[in-house]
Motif scaffolding. Structure first.
Motif, PDB file in Angstrom:
ATOM      1  N   THR A  65       0.831  -1.209   0.000  1.00  0.00           N
ATOM      2  CA  THR A  65       0.000   0.000   0.000  1.00  0.00           C
ATOM      3  C   THR A  65       0.861   1.253   0.000  1.00  0.00           C
ATOM      4  O   THR A  65       0.564   2.228  -0.705  1.00  0.00           O
ATOM      5  N   ARG A  84      -8.213   4.763  -2.599  1.00  0.00           N
ATOM      6  CA  ARG A  84      -7.788   3.391  -2.292  1.00  0.00           C
ATOM      7  C   ARG A  84      -8.638   2.810  -1.164  1.00  0.00           C
ATOM      8  O   ARG A  84      -9.058   1.649  -1.227  1.00  0.00           O
ATOM      9  N   GLY A  87     -12.101   2.124  -2.672  1.00  0.00           N
ATOM     10  CA  GLY A  87     -12.112   0.922  -3.494  1.00  0.00           C
ATOM     11  C   GLY A  87     -11.949  -0.347  -2.687  1.00  0.00           C
ATOM     12  O   GLY A  87     -12.555  -1.381  -2.994  1.00  0.00           O
ATOM     13  N   THR A  88     -11.137  -0.287  -1.628  1.00  0.00           N
ATOM     14  CA  THR A  88     -10.940  -1.473  -0.789  1.00  0.00           C
ATOM     15  C   THR A  88     -12.221  -1.852  -0.058  1.00  0.00           C
ATOM     16  O   THR A  88     -12.569  -3.038   0.042  1.00  0.00           O
ATOM     17  N   TYR A 133      -8.306   4.405 -10.641  1.00  0.00           N
ATOM     18  CA  TYR A 133      -7.629   3.432  -9.787  1.00  0.00           C
ATOM     19  C   TYR A 133      -8.594   2.812  -8.782  1.00  0.00           C
ATOM     20  O   TYR A 133      -8.513   1.626  -8.484  1.00  0.00           O
ATOM     21  N   LEU A 137      -9.243  -1.162  -8.332  1.00  0.00           N
ATOM     22  CA  LEU A 137      -9.000  -1.697  -6.996  1.00  0.00           C
ATOM     23  C   LEU A 137     -10.222  -2.444  -6.478  1.00  0.00           C
ATOM     24  O   LEU A 137     -10.100  -3.484  -5.812  1.00  0.00           O
ATOM     25  N   THR A 138     -11.393  -1.931  -6.773  1.00  0.00           N
ATOM     26  CA  THR A 138     -12.621  -2.623  -6.379  1.00  0.00           C
ATOM     27  C   THR A 138     -12.650  -4.032  -6.956  1.00  0.00           C
ATOM     28  O   THR A 138     -13.067  -4.985  -6.292  1.00  0.00           O
ATOM     29  N   TYR A 140      -9.908  -6.024  -8.247  1.00  0.00           N
ATOM     30  CA  TYR A 140      -8.907  -7.016  -7.856  1.00  0.00           C
ATOM     31  C   TYR A 140      -8.802  -7.218  -6.347  1.00  0.00           C
ATOM     32  O   TYR A 140      -8.184  -8.182  -5.894  1.00  0.00           O
ATOM     33  N   THR A 141      -9.409  -6.338  -5.542  1.00  0.00           N
ATOM     34  CA  THR A 141      -9.456  -6.592  -4.105  1.00  0.00           C
ATOM     35  C   THR A 141     -10.234  -7.866  -3.805  1.00  0.00           C
ATOM     36  O   THR A 141      -9.941  -8.582  -2.835  1.00  0.00           O
ATOM     37  N   PRO A 430      -4.784  -8.479 -10.695  1.00  0.00           N
ATOM     38  CA  PRO A 430      -4.420  -7.087 -10.386  1.00  0.00           C
ATOM     39  C   PRO A 430      -3.608  -6.412 -11.480  1.00  0.00           C
ATOM     40  O   PRO A 430      -3.811  -5.224 -11.764  1.00  0.00           O
ATOM     41  N   LEU A 434      -4.644  -2.976 -13.342  1.00  0.00           N
ATOM     42  CA  LEU A 434      -3.804  -1.782 -13.309  1.00  0.00           C
ATOM     43  C   LEU A 434      -3.453  -1.310 -14.719  1.00  0.00           C
ATOM     44  O   LEU A 434      -3.390  -0.109 -14.980  1.00  0.00           O
TER      45      LEU A 434
END
Length: 742
Positions: A65, A84, A87-88, A133, A137-138, A140-141, A430, A434
């Motif tokens: 992170t 971030r 999205g997490t 981003y 992130l949503t 691949y989390t 991920p 990205l």
């Protein structure tokens, strides 16, 4: 208006900085990179320590992170940290819901995951800045959270909380270190905008002196002290005009991040964005038709001299006098120059000369409008928000790539029953997400994979030779810092930024540091093998299965610009059009066009296509002026009707641009024959209407091959006629793709 007093604490370190620059000449060059690397290593050390202290299951997630969130520009770091976390949280909720829906149905789970990843990649391509981003992130989390819960789905909630805790620790540590070690410079963004304004006006003050313009322009650093290029795929600069275009476009992102860090900048962010958009539009007027036009009459020569004097005055003003702080004097000079140009218009009857003067007048109008936007919130003017261009073909392609990568990876794991198949997904998914945020994803995939490939032997050395020989946290931090430093360092170099990012981020995932640490050689070999297979699959999907056709993308962008121009002209005159929004959308398309076409065409061809695109935007600007002048109450109704009929001829723009140009020219001549019989108050606006029609016909005749649906840019590279000049007219009846008619 000076936002930071001259006697701030920063000035106390000036003697030390000067001493360092003299004692170590190269230190001035590497100082921004060294300072950023030191802060990143300090932040990851703090994050790793707190992760062990709180006994988090995956302490390296907090280090990852830090590497992702860290940015030399504090505003960018704040913005990315917020998105971030957002999205997490959304990704964690999605992971729990998806696992709850298909706990015993792997194939349905893989299908649902593939669709979610595809949607995330598609949305991220459409969004801008760190909102993109957050979208990836949503997606691949979900995978990062679910990997540890595939064998025991009941543990999915605890896995989500662990992931969220690690991300929070990393963000807090990064924020603390960078905020404590950074000095806010809210006035720097204003100076960057002002310097860009000076560079552009210097270009217009000596249009024929390219070398002089190059020498007169200034590169601008960001808050870290170096050019605005951190972690970005840059627009290739083929000449000074393209470099200025890239410089002005970089300000859009810089303003966004400065607004996140400073309240004063945030209040005037919309005006700054609007002003930069006008500067981009001002650059679009700098094409060969404007630069190489012959000055055949004294009036046209005088008009060019007036504009050059105003532009030279802008460029020559001392840098300490910001145009953005007190533009009153410059506004008055521009108004006087415009009044002088209006007098020249009244003094001549020659239509080409009037057209030339009107174009020069429009340049000063744009400059004045940019100053008005830059002034700040004290000016109560209505500004519509600028729109982002949605590149749907690229978005759908990236969405298909995300679905393909996820589905192939999941099915390979399911069919082969490989114990480390889930680990392969933690890189494959991920990385594909990205890459979806990159405007040149196919090219970036190779760079990203090469950085990860270098991380494999680095992780092997760290895991087998360094970690077993250390004892205690300080040595652990030192070992990680030594291994991560190359990736952190080269992120400051645009050409290798994606390689450095791939190396630094995924090195952490390969080094198995747990709480407590355990060593398993078989597990490590499986881990590295899974990453090797994953990066091969990544390049395979992005470069072989679903590659990008940059020439086809260029043709689509060209037709999008042409259609927008056609719709602008054919739109009913009484319907209002926000010109700045329209122009900014076209400039976004041109930036993408330059990026993509430069990969498949020689520089000379890129010059020609860029000039043609700028001419198309200039044509739209002329159409917008025509729409405004036609509504002037002083214009005679007959002339207004002729103008409407001429604008209606743009419906032939894509099929017969020559016919459109002929109609515009004939209408201009018809209007000029009756202008002396009209009321005196209508002379100037009526002559300007005729001048705009003449300009539009000139622009159309310059590049008919650009506007035509069957033009060279719409052909594949190996087809006959694909390399034809855009100045050549397309013969009537030419079928699509240059095929001979039956």
């Amino acid at each position: 208006m000076r936002l930071i007093p001259p006697g701030s604490a920063l000035s106390l370190s000036t003697p030390l900085i000067r001493f360092g620059n003299v004692a170590f000449p190269k230190w001035k060059i590497i100082r921004p990179t060294a300072a950023y690397a030191a802060r990143v290593l300090l932040a990851l050390g703090l994050a790793l320590f707190l992760s062990f202290y709180f006994q988090l299951q995956t302490p390296m997630s907090s280090v990852t992170t830090v590497l992702i969130v860290a940015n030399p520009v504090v505003g960018a770091m704040v913005s990315k940290s917020f998105w971030r976390i957002f999205g997490t949280v959304i990704g964690a909720a999605g992971a729990i819901v998806l696992m709850a829906l298909f706990p015993q149905s792997p194939l349905l789970y893989f299908l649902g995951l593939s669709l979610i990843i595809g949607i995330a990649c598609c949305v991220s391509t459409l969004l801008r800045f760190f909102k993109a981003y957050a979208a990836v992130l949503t997606g691949y989390t979900i995978v990062l959270i679910s990997v540890s819960a595939f064998s025991e789905p009941d543990h999915i909630f605890m896995s989500a909380m662990s992931r969220l805790s690690a991300v929070t620790v990393g963000i807090v540590c990064t924020a603390v270190v960078f905020l404590v070690t950074s000095v806010s410079h809210p006035e720097r963004i204003l100076r960057q905008v002002d310097q860009t304004l000076r560079n552009i006006t210097a270009r217009f003050s000596h249009p024929a002196d390219l070398e002089g313009a190059v020498a007169g322009s200034t590169l601008m650093p960001d808050d870290s002290g170096q050019p605005l290029s951190f972690r970005a795929m840059t627009v290739t600069s083929y000449d000074e005009r393209a470099r200025l275009l890239s410089q002005a476009n970089a300000l859009v992102e810089a303003i966004e991040y400065a607004a996140a860090d400073n309240f004063a900048i945030g209040r005037r962010a919309r005006g700054l964005h609007a002003g930069v958009a006008r500067l981009l539009g001002l650059l679009s007027t700098h094409h060969p038709i404007w630069e190489d036009v012959p000055l055949d009459t004294p009036h046209s020569a005088e008009a060019r001299r007036i504009v050059q004097e105003v532009m030279a005055l802008f460029a020559a003003t001392p840098p300490e006098n910001l145009h953005l702080d007190d533009p009153g004097d410059m506004r008055a000079r521009i108004a006087a120059a415009i009044a002088r140009l209006d007098e020249l218009t009244e003094q001549t009857q020659d239509l080409p000369t009037i057209a030339f003067i009107d174009n020069e007048r429009d340049i000063l109008d744009q400059l004045r409008a940019a100053l008005d936007d830059f002034v700040g919130p004290q000016q109560r003017v209505r500004r519509l928000p600028l729109k982002a261009y949605f590149d749907w073909p690229a978005a759908l392609r990236n969405g298909a790539r995300g679905v393909c990568v996820t589905l192939l990876g999941c099915l390979a794991w399911y069919v082969l029953r490989w114990s480390n198949g889930a680990t392969m997904l933690t890189y494959l998914i991920p990385a594909s997400c990205l890459l979806a945020t990159s405007p040149l994803a196919s090219r970036a995939s190779t760079m990203f994979a090469s950085g990860t490939l270098v991380a494999i032997p680095a992780a092997f050395i760290c895991q087998t030779y360094m970690l077993p020989r250390i004892d205690g946290y300080p040595l652990l931090w030192l070992a990680l810092s030594v291994c991560l430093l190359p990736g952190i360092w080269i992120q400051f170099h645009p050409r290798h930024a994606m390689r450095g990012f791939g190396y630094a981020v995924f090195f952490n995932a390969m080094v198995q540091i747990r709480n407590p640490i355990s060593y398993d050689d078989i597990s490590l070999m499986n881990l590295w093998l899974s990453y090797l297979i994953a990066l091969v699959g990544l390049v395979l999907v992005f470069r072989v299965i679903l590659p990008a056709d940059h020439r086809l993308d260029t043709g689509r962008l060209v037709m999008s610009i042409v259609r927008a121009t056609e719709h602008l002209a054919c739109r009913p005159i009484h319907r209002q059009v926000d010109w700045m929004v329209w122009e900014n959308l076209q400039m976004q398309k041109i930036l993408r066009l330059i990026q993509r076409f430069s990969l498949v065409a020689p520089p000379r061809r890129v010059y020609e296509v860029t000039d043609a695109a700028f001419i198309a935007v200039s044509l739209g600007r002329v159409v917008a002026r025509l729409r405004g002048l036609a509504q002037n109450p002083a214009v005679h109704q007959d002339d207004r009707d002729r103008t409407r009929a001429a604008l209606a001829a743009f419906r032939h723009l894509r099929s017969r641009p020559g016919l459109t140009a002929t109609t515009l020219r004939e209408t201009a001549q018809a209007i000029m024959t009756h202008v002396e019989g009209r009321h005196a108050a209508s002379h100037v606006p009526t002559r300007r209407i005729a001048a705009c029609l003449e300009q539009a016909s000139l622009l159309l005749d310059a590049i008919p091959g650009f506007f035509h649906t069957h033009g060279p840019l719409q052909l594949a590279a190996d087809m006959p006629g694909a390399d034809n000049r855009l100045t050549l007219a397309i013969p009537p009846g030419t079928p699509l793709f240059g095929m001979k008619a039956a």
